[in-house]
Design a protein around this motif. Structure first.
Motif, PDB file in Angstrom:
ATOM      1  N   MET A 146      28.600  92.917  59.489  1.00 30.92           N
ATOM      2  CA  MET A 146      29.404  92.143  60.414  1.00 30.92           C
ATOM      3  C   MET A 146      28.708  91.908  61.748  1.00 30.92           C
ATOM      4  O   MET A 146      28.825  90.835  62.343  1.00 30.92           O
ATOM      5  CB  MET A 146      30.748  92.822  60.640  1.00 30.92           C
ATOM      6  N   ALA A 147      27.976  92.899  62.252  1.00 30.77           N
ATOM      7  CA  ALA A 147      27.310  92.718  63.547  1.00 30.77           C
ATOM      8  C   ALA A 147      26.348  91.542  63.492  1.00 30.77           C
ATOM      9  O   ALA A 147      26.301  90.709  64.407  1.00 30.77           O
ATOM     10  CB  ALA A 147      26.582  93.999  63.947  1.00 30.77           C
ATOM     11  N   PHE A 148      25.579  91.462  62.413  1.00 35.81           N
ATOM     12  CA  PHE A 148      24.665  90.327  62.251  1.00 35.81           C
ATOM     13  C   PHE A 148      25.446  89.031  62.113  1.00 35.81           C
ATOM     14  O   PHE A 148      25.077  88.006  62.688  1.00 35.81           O
ATOM     15  CB  PHE A 148      23.775  90.534  61.028  1.00 35.81           C
ATOM     16  N   ALA A 149      26.536  89.063  61.352  1.00 38.85           N
ATOM     17  CA  ALA A 149      27.318  87.851  61.112  1.00 38.85           C
ATOM     18  C   ALA A 149      27.895  87.303  62.408  1.00 38.85           C
ATOM     19  O   ALA A 149      27.907  86.090  62.626  1.00 38.85           O
ATOM     20  CB  ALA A 149      28.432  88.139  60.112  1.00 38.85           C
ATOM     21  N   GLN A 150      28.396  88.170  63.275  1.00 43.86           N
ATOM     22  CA  GLN A 150      28.942  87.712  64.545  1.00 43.86           C
ATOM     23  C   GLN A 150      27.868  87.018  65.371  1.00 43.86           C
ATOM     24  O   GLN A 150      28.105  85.954  65.958  1.00 43.86           O
ATOM     25  CB  GLN A 150      29.523  88.898  65.313  1.00 43.86           C
ATOM     26  N   THR A 151      26.676  87.601  65.418  1.00 46.04           N
ATOM     27  CA  THR A 151      25.581  87.007  66.179  1.00 46.04           C
ATOM     28  C   THR A 151      25.158  85.688  65.556  1.00 46.04           C
ATOM     29  O   THR A 151      24.978  84.678  66.251  1.00 46.04           O
ATOM     30  CB  THR A 151      24.384  87.971  66.231  1.00 46.04           C
ATOM     31  N   PHE A 152      24.998  85.669  64.227  1.00 44.97           N
ATOM     32  CA  PHE A 152      24.533  84.468  63.550  1.00 44.97           C
ATOM     33  C   PHE A 152      25.531  83.327  63.707  1.00 44.97           C
ATOM     34  O   PHE A 152      25.156  82.195  64.044  1.00 44.97           O
ATOM     35  CB  PHE A 152      24.287  84.750  62.073  1.00 44.97           C
ATOM     36  N   ALA A 153      26.805  83.602  63.448  1.00 49.79           N
ATOM     37  CA  ALA A 153      27.821  82.556  63.536  1.00 49.79           C
ATOM     38  C   ALA A 153      27.889  81.991  64.948  1.00 49.79           C
ATOM     39  O   ALA A 153      27.968  80.771  65.134  1.00 49.79           O
ATOM     40  CB  ALA A 153      29.174  83.109  63.110  1.00 49.79           C
ATOM     41  N   ASN A 154      27.860  82.860  65.950  1.00 47.82           N
ATOM     42  CA  ASN A 154      27.937  82.421  67.336  1.00 47.82           C
ATOM     43  C   ASN A 154      26.759  81.517  67.685  1.00 47.82           C
ATOM     44  O   ASN A 154      26.932  80.430  68.246  1.00 47.82           O
ATOM     45  CB  ASN A 154      27.964  83.652  68.246  1.00 47.82           C
ATOM     46  N   ARG A 155      25.552  81.955  67.345  1.00 53.29           N
ATOM     47  CA  ARG A 155      24.366  81.172  67.689  1.00 53.29           C
ATOM     48  C   ARG A 155      24.266  79.899  66.856  1.00 53.29           C
ATOM     49  O   ARG A 155      23.817  78.851  67.352  1.00 53.29           O
ATOM     50  CB  ARG A 155      23.116  82.037  67.538  1.00 53.29           C
ATOM     51  N   ALA A 156      24.682  79.960  65.603  1.00 53.86           N
ATOM     52  CA  ALA A 156      24.659  78.765  64.760  1.00 53.86           C
ATOM     53  C   ALA A 156      25.582  77.696  65.324  1.00 53.86           C
ATOM     54  O   ALA A 156      25.220  76.513  65.395  1.00 53.86           O
ATOM     55  CB  ALA A 156      25.067  79.124  63.330  1.00 53.86           C
ATOM     56  N   LEU A 157      26.768  78.089  65.737  1.00 57.22           N
ATOM     57  CA  LEU A 157      27.712  77.137  66.321  1.00 57.22           C
ATOM     58  C   LEU A 157      27.141  76.524  67.600  1.00 57.22           C
ATOM     59  O   LEU A 157      27.279  75.324  67.843  1.00 57.22           O
ATOM     60  CB  LEU A 157      29.037  77.834  66.618  1.00 57.22           C
ATOM     61  N   ALA A 158      26.493  77.348  68.412  1.00 49.87           N
ATOM     62  CA  ALA A 158      25.901  76.845  69.651  1.00 49.87           C
ATOM     63  C   ALA A 158      24.791  75.838  69.361  1.00 49.87           C
ATOM     64  O   ALA A 158      24.688  74.797  70.028  1.00 49.87           O
ATOM     65  CB  ALA A 158      25.357  78.008  70.484  1.00 49.87           C
ATOM     66  N   GLN A 159      23.971  76.104  68.358  1.00 53.34           N
ATOM     67  CA  GLN A 159      22.856  75.218  68.047  1.00 53.34           C
ATOM     68  C   GLN A 159      23.335  73.866  67.519  1.00 53.34           C
ATOM     69  O   GLN A 159      22.849  72.810  67.940  1.00 53.34           O
ATOM     70  CB  GLN A 159      21.930  75.893  67.035  1.00 53.34           C
ATOM     71  N   VAL A 160      24.277  73.896  66.585  1.00 55.61           N
ATOM     72  CA  VAL A 160      24.806  72.645  66.041  1.00 55.61           C
ATOM     73  C   VAL A 160      25.426  71.816  67.160  1.00 55.61           C
ATOM     74  O   VAL A 160      25.214  70.599  67.260  1.00 55.61           O
ATOM     75  CB  VAL A 160      25.839  72.923  64.930  1.00 55.61           C
ATOM     76  N   THR A 161      26.196  72.480  68.015  1.00 58.22           N
ATOM     77  CA  THR A 161      26.872  71.778  69.103  1.00 58.22           C
ATOM     78  C   THR A 161      25.875  71.157  70.069  1.00 58.22           C
ATOM     79  O   THR A 161      26.024  69.995  70.483  1.00 58.22           O
ATOM     80  CB  THR A 161      27.799  72.740  69.856  1.00 58.22           C
ATOM     81  N   ARG A 162      24.839  71.903  70.442  1.00 56.04           N
ATOM     82  CA  ARG A 162      23.845  71.357  71.369  1.00 56.04           C
ATOM     83  C   ARG A 162      23.112  70.168  70.751  1.00 56.04           C
ATOM     84  O   ARG A 162      22.869  69.156  71.432  1.00 56.04           O
ATOM     85  CB  ARG A 162      22.839  72.435  71.774  1.00 56.04           C
ATOM     86  N   TYR A 163      22.761  70.260  69.483  1.00 55.31           N
ATOM     87  CA  TYR A 163      22.055  69.148  68.854  1.00 55.31           C
ATOM     88  C   TYR A 163      22.927  67.896  68.836  1.00 55.31           C
ATOM     89  O   TYR A 163      22.441  66.782  69.073  1.00 55.31           O
ATOM     90  CB  TYR A 163      21.627  69.510  67.431  1.00 55.31           C
ATOM     91  N   LEU A 164      24.210  68.063  68.584  1.00 56.23           N
ATOM     92  CA  LEU A 164      25.100  66.914  68.469  1.00 56.23           C
ATOM     93  C   LEU A 164      25.460  66.307  69.822  1.00 56.23           C
ATOM     94  O   LEU A 164      25.761  65.115  69.906  1.00 56.23           O
ATOM     95  CB  LEU A 164      26.388  67.322  67.753  1.00 56.23           C
ATOM     96  N   THR A 165      25.435  67.102  70.871  1.00 52.57           N
ATOM     97  CA  THR A 165      25.945  66.632  72.162  1.00 52.57           C
ATOM     98  C   THR A 165      24.870  66.401  73.216  1.00 52.57           C
ATOM     99  O   THR A 165      25.174  65.792  74.243  1.00 52.57           O
ATOM    100  CB  THR A 165      26.969  67.637  72.737  1.00 52.57           C
TER     101      THR A 165
END
Length: 302
Positions: A146-165
């Motif tokens: 879970m610790a890895f998943a929280q970090t991965f999900a958070n950073r993945a969401l940030a990356q997708v959002t930055r690329y799109l916006t």
């Protein structure tokens, strides 16, 4: 040419090539193209054919934080809103499509809390942490805990959002892609967020591109990705064949079959393939090693 997806900020082009190219050669081999596989990778080293990775993960490292990846907290408020909407969408996809029953149940409970008619609902943004925690509890996101998943999900969401916006980010990625594209390029292969970049790059090529291949692509995510594409919702005009592959359990591949979303009068897009990538449905190497992937690449390399 290869274009990676989300969550690669701690990698490098060379490290990713060392994993992707052998997997791609394996796909060629099971597709009965052993000679082509040897040209790509043989005896634990690259073969005669050039296959390069476009790397852009470093764009998502947080400045001044010793190589840490950016998170939702680094985004502007309006970007955070979009990121949390994306998180909720991933939960909804998990509720509908996750192979694991426990994941479906967990996603149902978490997603129900975002229902505007549910008691105590505070909206997507106010419930941001529960949304992220819900993603982290899904086995889909947490093969390494879970610790890895929280970090991965958070950073993945940030990356997708930055690329799109952020146009500057998109243009930097496209510049790096353009440095590797020339008249000799026969295939552009993009995974995850890299498939969005690959689609956009294919619209910009000046020479014919025999093959565009997209793997685990979020291009079909209507409001958050598809509707934000500045390009026409058509097959890139100089692409000879577009092969889109998706695992039904891949939550990033929001719409596995893209044929209803992109105008295709000449039948260039093949998007009715669905894979079984096992316990890690979004894993790039699992996509690359499949027979169908190898057959599509082999057709333009012969």
């Amino acid at each position: 040419m290869l274009i990676h997806g989300i969550g690669q900020e701690q990698e490098s082009a060379d490290a990713l090539e060392a994993r992707w190219i052998p997997a791609l050669a394996g796909g060629l081999r099971v597709a009965e193209h052993p000679g082509l596989a040897d040209r790509l990778w043989r005896d634990h080293r690259p073969g005669d054919d050039s296959c390069r990775m476009v790397f852009y993960g470093d764009l998502f490292l947080a400045k001044g934080r010793m190589g840490q990846g950016q998170t939702i907290d680094d985004l502007l408020p309006e970007q955070q809103e979009l990121a949390l909407v994306l998180a909720a969408e991933w939960l909804r996809r998990a509720e509908e499509r996750a192979a694991d029953e426990a994941d479906r149940d967990e996603a149902y409970r978490r997603f129900a809390s975002l229902d505007p008619d549910a008691p105590g609902h505070q909206g997507v943004r106010a419930g941001g942490r529960p949304v992220l925690n819900g993603l982290a509890r899904l086995r889909w996101f947490a093969p390494a805990g879970m610790a890895f998943a929280q970090t991965f999900a958070n950073r993945a969401l940030a990356q997708v959002t930055r690329y799109l916006t952020e146009e500057a980010v998109r243009e930097d990625v496209q510049r790096r892609i353009a440095e590797h594209v020339g008249p000799e390029t026969v295939a552009v292969i993009g995974h995850s967020l890299g498939s969005v970049a690959a689609f956009q790059a294919a619209h910009r090529v000046r020479e014919g591109l025999p093959l565009l291949m997209t793997l685990g692509s979020p291009l079909g995510l209507r409001t958050l990705v598809y509707d934000r594409l500045p390009e026409a919702k058509t097959i890139p005009p100089r692409v000879g064949r577009w092969a889109n592959f998706a695992d039904r359990d891949d939550l990033v591949a929001a719409v596995p079959d893209l044929r209803t979303l992109f105008a295709d009068p000449y039948g260039v897009l093949e998007s009715d393939w669905t894979f079984d990538n096992g316990a890690e449905p979004h894993r790039a190497e699992s996509y690359l090693g499949k027979k169908q992937t190898g057959a599509a690449l082999g057709a333009v390399l012969v």
